[in-house]
Design a protein around this motif. Structure first.
Motif, PDB file in Angstrom:
ATOM      1  N   CYS A   9      -2.455  41.887   4.118  1.00  0.00           N
ATOM      2  CA  CYS A   9      -1.113  41.311   4.167  1.00  0.00           C
ATOM      3  C   CYS A   9      -0.576  41.208   5.591  1.00  0.00           C
ATOM      4  O   CYS A   9       0.408  40.524   5.842  1.00  0.00           O
ATOM      5  CB  CYS A   9      -0.131  42.140   3.359  1.00  0.00           C
ATOM      6  SG  CYS A   9      -0.482  42.110   1.611  1.00  0.00           S
ATOM      7  N   PHE A  39       1.196  37.997  -1.489  1.00  0.00           N
ATOM      8  CA  PHE A  39       1.530  39.258  -0.845  1.00  0.00           C
ATOM      9  C   PHE A  39       1.693  40.402  -1.846  1.00  0.00           C
ATOM     10  O   PHE A  39       2.172  41.471  -1.495  1.00  0.00           O
ATOM     11  CB  PHE A  39       2.793  39.101   0.015  1.00  0.00           C
ATOM     12  CG  PHE A  39       2.585  38.191   1.186  1.00  0.00           C
ATOM     13  CD1 PHE A  39       1.774  38.590   2.239  1.00  0.00           C
ATOM     14  CD2 PHE A  39       3.162  36.940   1.223  1.00  0.00           C
ATOM     15  CE1 PHE A  39       1.562  37.749   3.328  1.00  0.00           C
ATOM     16  CE2 PHE A  39       2.952  36.091   2.306  1.00  0.00           C
ATOM     17  CZ  PHE A  39       2.160  36.499   3.352  1.00  0.00           C
ATOM     18  N   LYS A  70       8.543  39.189   2.032  1.00  0.00           N
ATOM     19  CA  LYS A  70       7.435  38.249   2.224  1.00  0.00           C
ATOM     20  C   LYS A  70       7.176  37.391   0.975  1.00  0.00           C
ATOM     21  O   LYS A  70       6.476  36.387   1.067  1.00  0.00           O
ATOM     22  CB  LYS A  70       6.122  38.952   2.580  1.00  0.00           C
ATOM     23  CG  LYS A  70       6.130  39.583   3.945  1.00  0.00           C
ATOM     24  CD  LYS A  70       4.719  40.046   4.254  1.00  0.00           C
ATOM     25  CE  LYS A  70       4.590  40.488   5.689  1.00  0.00           C
ATOM     26  NZ  LYS A  70       3.189  40.716   6.008  1.00  0.00           N
ATOM     27  N   GLY A 112       3.774  32.790   1.238  1.00  0.00           N
ATOM     28  CA  GLY A 112       2.380  32.361   1.361  1.00  0.00           C
ATOM     29  C   GLY A 112       2.218  30.936   0.874  1.00  0.00           C
ATOM     30  O   GLY A 112       2.656  29.992   1.527  1.00  0.00           O
ATOM     31  N   LEU A 128       5.243  32.959   7.334  1.00  0.00           N
ATOM     32  CA  LEU A 128       4.388  34.122   7.126  1.00  0.00           C
ATOM     33  C   LEU A 128       2.935  33.720   7.040  1.00  0.00           C
ATOM     34  O   LEU A 128       2.069  34.502   6.715  1.00  0.00           O
ATOM     35  CB  LEU A 128       4.810  34.844   5.853  1.00  0.00           C
ATOM     36  CG  LEU A 128       6.203  35.473   5.928  1.00  0.00           C
ATOM     37  CD1 LEU A 128       6.728  35.758   4.555  1.00  0.00           C
ATOM     38  CD2 LEU A 128       6.174  36.733   6.761  1.00  0.00           C
ATOM     39  N   GLU A 129       2.693  32.437   7.335  1.00  0.00           N
ATOM     40  CA  GLU A 129       1.359  31.884   7.171  1.00  0.00           C
ATOM     41  C   GLU A 129       0.505  32.163   8.399  1.00  0.00           C
ATOM     42  O   GLU A 129       0.830  31.713   9.485  1.00  0.00           O
ATOM     43  CB  GLU A 129       1.471  30.366   7.030  1.00  0.00           C
ATOM     44  CG  GLU A 129       2.028  29.932   5.711  1.00  0.00           C
ATOM     45  CD  GLU A 129       0.963  29.470   4.767  1.00  0.00           C
ATOM     46  OE1 GLU A 129      -0.171  29.974   4.861  1.00  0.00           O
ATOM     47  OE2 GLU A 129       1.264  28.623   3.932  1.00  0.00           O
ATOM     48  N   PHE A 168      -8.892  37.574   6.779  1.00  0.00           N
ATOM     49  CA  PHE A 168      -7.482  37.789   7.089  1.00  0.00           C
ATOM     50  C   PHE A 168      -7.298  38.910   8.109  1.00  0.00           C
ATOM     51  O   PHE A 168      -6.469  38.826   9.006  1.00  0.00           O
ATOM     52  CB  PHE A 168      -6.712  38.142   5.813  1.00  0.00           C
ATOM     53  CG  PHE A 168      -6.134  36.936   5.151  1.00  0.00           C
ATOM     54  CD1 PHE A 168      -4.833  36.531   5.444  1.00  0.00           C
ATOM     55  CD2 PHE A 168      -6.863  36.199   4.250  1.00  0.00           C
ATOM     56  CE1 PHE A 168      -4.294  35.414   4.846  1.00  0.00           C
ATOM     57  CE2 PHE A 168      -6.329  35.074   3.646  1.00  0.00           C
ATOM     58  CZ  PHE A 168      -5.044  34.682   3.946  1.00  0.00           C
ATOM     59  N   HIS A 190      -5.219  38.306  11.771  1.00  0.00           N
ATOM     60  CA  HIS A 190      -4.017  39.000  12.232  1.00  0.00           C
ATOM     61  C   HIS A 190      -4.160  39.489  13.667  1.00  0.00           C
ATOM     62  O   HIS A 190      -3.182  39.589  14.384  1.00  0.00           O
ATOM     63  CB  HIS A 190      -3.698  40.185  11.316  1.00  0.00           C
ATOM     64  CG  HIS A 190      -3.291  39.771   9.945  1.00  0.00           C
ATOM     65  ND1 HIS A 190      -2.292  38.861   9.723  1.00  0.00           N
ATOM     66  CD2 HIS A 190      -3.742  40.138   8.724  1.00  0.00           C
ATOM     67  CE1 HIS A 190      -2.148  38.689   8.414  1.00  0.00           C
ATOM     68  NE2 HIS A 190      -3.019  39.435   7.795  1.00  0.00           N
TER      69      HIS A 190
END
Lengths: 276, 392
Positions: A35, A139, A166, A170, B329-330, B342, B346
């Protein structure tokens, strides 16, 4: 670039209480590396008094996640677990002098880690996220969490929910569902707005109108090269003049009605705003 | 504190020679090039000189260059021109890793009833020609594929794709915003119909771009109004910035071979040193086929925004594909498309260099980066042994 307060920057660059306490009495772990943020909080607790003697954190995440985690450890140290449980995400954000709204979820993560740690101390099995119905699959956010955060922080829009949890940020598929949850929450109970003063003398009213216009209205207009001036106040009628880029702007009508709305919200319900 | 600017794929410094060249057109020569009087009308000649310089960098004809306000306008114009010129064709092909100027414009068109195909890429960010061939049909109005990717620097096989599309008589546009000025491009050999470029990526100011349109290509203007640019782009010419773009292209053309060598040497030094000094790092993209100035490195177990803000304390400017830096938030759509896990997205950092970077600056970054990473990893609950199994 995010507009972080000096305190956020300081707690990010020089975080306090990093690592893990020795032989922790409580461990709280939230978030995941997938996340994009995760926090592991460890506490040393005096079993006689239930007082938190020491707190340390390990955080994977952005600057505000690290600062929020460090702020949390500072906040809980010396408190009893009963006192600590009263700490909300807002307290964490306030301690740091505020967080950008898109980063409020970092403070929520802090609060959750604390709850998880205290549950762990009390021997309550960690609530498995899957128990609640997952709304945001990207999320892994449950309906329960959305409801809790919405009520505690008076959130009324999907964007606010995304900033704080959040959820919906997404793929966006669950946004309609979040909308429904919000409708359900607030159709029963309207969000508590900052309460407006009950009874005002004329002088107080004039001062408050000026304050609201200076604080809430002008910065936004000035950012677009416009401005507003109060010409006169007669009873409940506020006469204003738009200046700069606002003069002759096609949106002037909208601007005036939004000023009226703000004054009605924060000063008195019967205010009427007119352009000179 | 000295700024070490390693974010040149975002924007670049205006070259001093460029600033000097454009200055008189911001001060003394403010006339309108369309005017009848000499004061304004003489500027028309300056604009045509700039056009020749831009054309020269691309080995194009001056009349094939249209000045625009930015790379985004060039991209939008190219795609819109295709769908306006071929009103019966309702299909557009692009890739999953385009710049938002193409990607979001295509999404916009898909809401208007166009069918858009987004071609996948492999783990190096490369396209498969077979995938393209499968998707082409009689309904295809245009194929728009970037020359080089802004985030990972991977260069696409534009030559090969262009040849295929030319045989099938399908319009081909390439967003070459990241490539022009960094690597040689010869439109005389390259079978593209339209090509976008942007001034501020090659040491000209922001607010100026150009679209190359091959002679004979059907064209429909995007901005409609006055007769400027031969009726292909209305709006009073941005004389100063056009002159600046001309100068920037001239400078790029003069030094491009040396710069390719210089930048790839510095980039390789930075990259190999960081990989050696920081364990658990990986390079994203195609190391054998990419822009000479770009490297995209993932540092495991730490988050990109945190790295950037620690670098910021030393005056070092870079960027990240992390979700936390995007405003949404992508996490980066490019890194996701090439299948970077992922966890590694980050912690991804892009360094992009320019001719103004020095070896000393690179050495400074090599000196500070390992301790920043080590320090943030100490803060992190994850590590080589601590990472959950599913994330390894």
């Amino acid at each position: 670039m995010w507009d972080y307060t000096e305190k956020v920057k300081d707690f990010f660059l020089n975080p306090k209480n990093i690592g893990e306490v020795e032989n922790p009495d409580a461990i709280g772990e939230v978030g995941s590396i997938v996340c994009g943020d995760a926090l592991r909080l460890t506490l040393k607790i005096d079993k006689e008094t239930n007082r938190i003697l020491d707190a340390k954190f390990q955080t994977f995440g952005c600057a505000s996640a690290i600062a929020s985690s460090s702020a949390l450890t500072e906040l809980v140290k010396g408190k009893t677990i009963e006192e600590a449980l009263k700490i909300t995400n807002k307290d964490i954000a306030d301690f740091l002098g505020g967080l950008p709204k898109e980063k409020m979820h970092c403070s929520v993560m802090g609060m959750e880690a604390l709850e998880a740690a205290i549950a762990n101390y009390k021997g309550i099995p960690v609530k498995v996220e899957e128990e609640g119905r997952v709304v945001c699959k990207c999320f892994n956010v449950t309906e329960e969490k959305i409801r809790k955060v919405a009520i505690e922080n008076h959130l009324t829009t999907v964007e606010e929910i995304t900033d704080y949890t959040k959820a919906g940020g997404g793929c966006g598929e669950c946004q309609a569902e979040i909308e429904e949850i919000l409708k359900d929450i607030w159709s029963v109970k309207a969000p508590e707005k900052p309460s407006k003063p009950k009874k005002l003398t004329n002088l107080q009213k004039i001062a408050l109108i000026q304050e609201v216009i200076n604080r809430e209205i002008r910065p936004g207009l000035q950012a677009d090269g416009g401005d507003v001036e109060i010409i006169d106040i007669e009873g409940n009628k506020v006469i204003i003049a738009l200046r700069g880029m606002c003069t002759g702007c096609m949106m002037a009508g909208v601007t005036i009605s939004s000023i009226q709305e703000k004054l009605r919200e924060l000063v008195a319900e019967d205010i009427v705003v007119e352009a000179q | 504190m000295q700024t070490i600017y390693l974010d040149n794929n975002a924007t670049t410094k205006i070259a001093p020679e460029v600033l000097e060249e454009m200055m008189p057109y911001l001060t003394d020569y403010y006339g309108n090039p369309s005017s009848m009087h000499t004061f304004g009308g003489q500027l028309h000649k300056k604009i045509e000189e700039a056009r020749e310089k831009v054309a020269a960098l691309l080995n194009a004809k001056p009349e094939e260059i249209i000045f625009t306000s930015c790379g985004t306008e060039s991209d939008n114009t190219a795609i819109m021109s295709a769908v306006e010129s071929y009103p019966d064709k309702k299909h557009i092909i692009t890739t999953r890793v385009e710049h938002p100027a193409v990607l979001n414009f295509c999404k916009h068109l898909s809401r208007k009833g166009y069918r858009v195909t987004y071609l996948p890429v492999n783990k190096f960010g490369q396209l498969r020609i077979e995938d393209l061939l499968k998707e082409i049909d009689e309904d295809t109005a245009i194929v728009s594929i970037m020359y080089a990717n802004n985030e990972i620097g991977t260069i696409f096989p534009i030559q090969e794709i262009g040849e295929i599309l030319k045989q099938r008589n399908i319009l081909f546009h390439t967003d070459a915003v990241q490539a022009v000025g960094k690597i040689p491009i010869d439109t005389n050999k390259l079978p593209v119909d339209m090509l976008s470029l942007s001034g501020h990526k090659l040491h000209a100011p922001k607010g100026i771009g150009a679209l190359y349109v091959r002679k004979g290509t059907r064209f429909y203007p995007y901005l409609i109004g006055g007769h400027q640019e031969n009726g292909r782009r209305a709006g009073t010419e941005n004389t100063a910035s056009i002159v600046a773009l001309g100068k920037a292209c001239e400078l790029a053309a003069k030094n491009i071979d040396d710069e390719v060598k210089y930048l790839s040497r510095l980039r390789d030094k930075l990259e190999s040193s960081l990989l050696k000094l920081c364990p658990d790092t990986r390079i994203n993209g195609d190391v054998n086929n990419r822009l000479p100035n770009t490297t995209n490195i993932s540092f495991e177990y730490v988050e990109g925004e945190a790295i950037l803000l620690r670098l910021n304390e030393y005056g070092v400017c870079a960027s990240s594909g992390s979700a936390c830096t995007s405003g949404s938030l992508e996490p980066s759509h490019v890194l996701r498309a090439i299948g970077v896990p992922f966890t590694a997205i980050h912690g991804s950092i892009r360094f992009s260099l320019s001719r103004y970077n020095t070896e000393d600056e690179i050495d400074k970054v090599i000196e500070i980066m390992p301790s920043i990473i080590k320090n943030l990893r100490m803060l992190s609950p994850f590590g080589r042994d601590k990472l959950p199994k599913e994330c390894r």
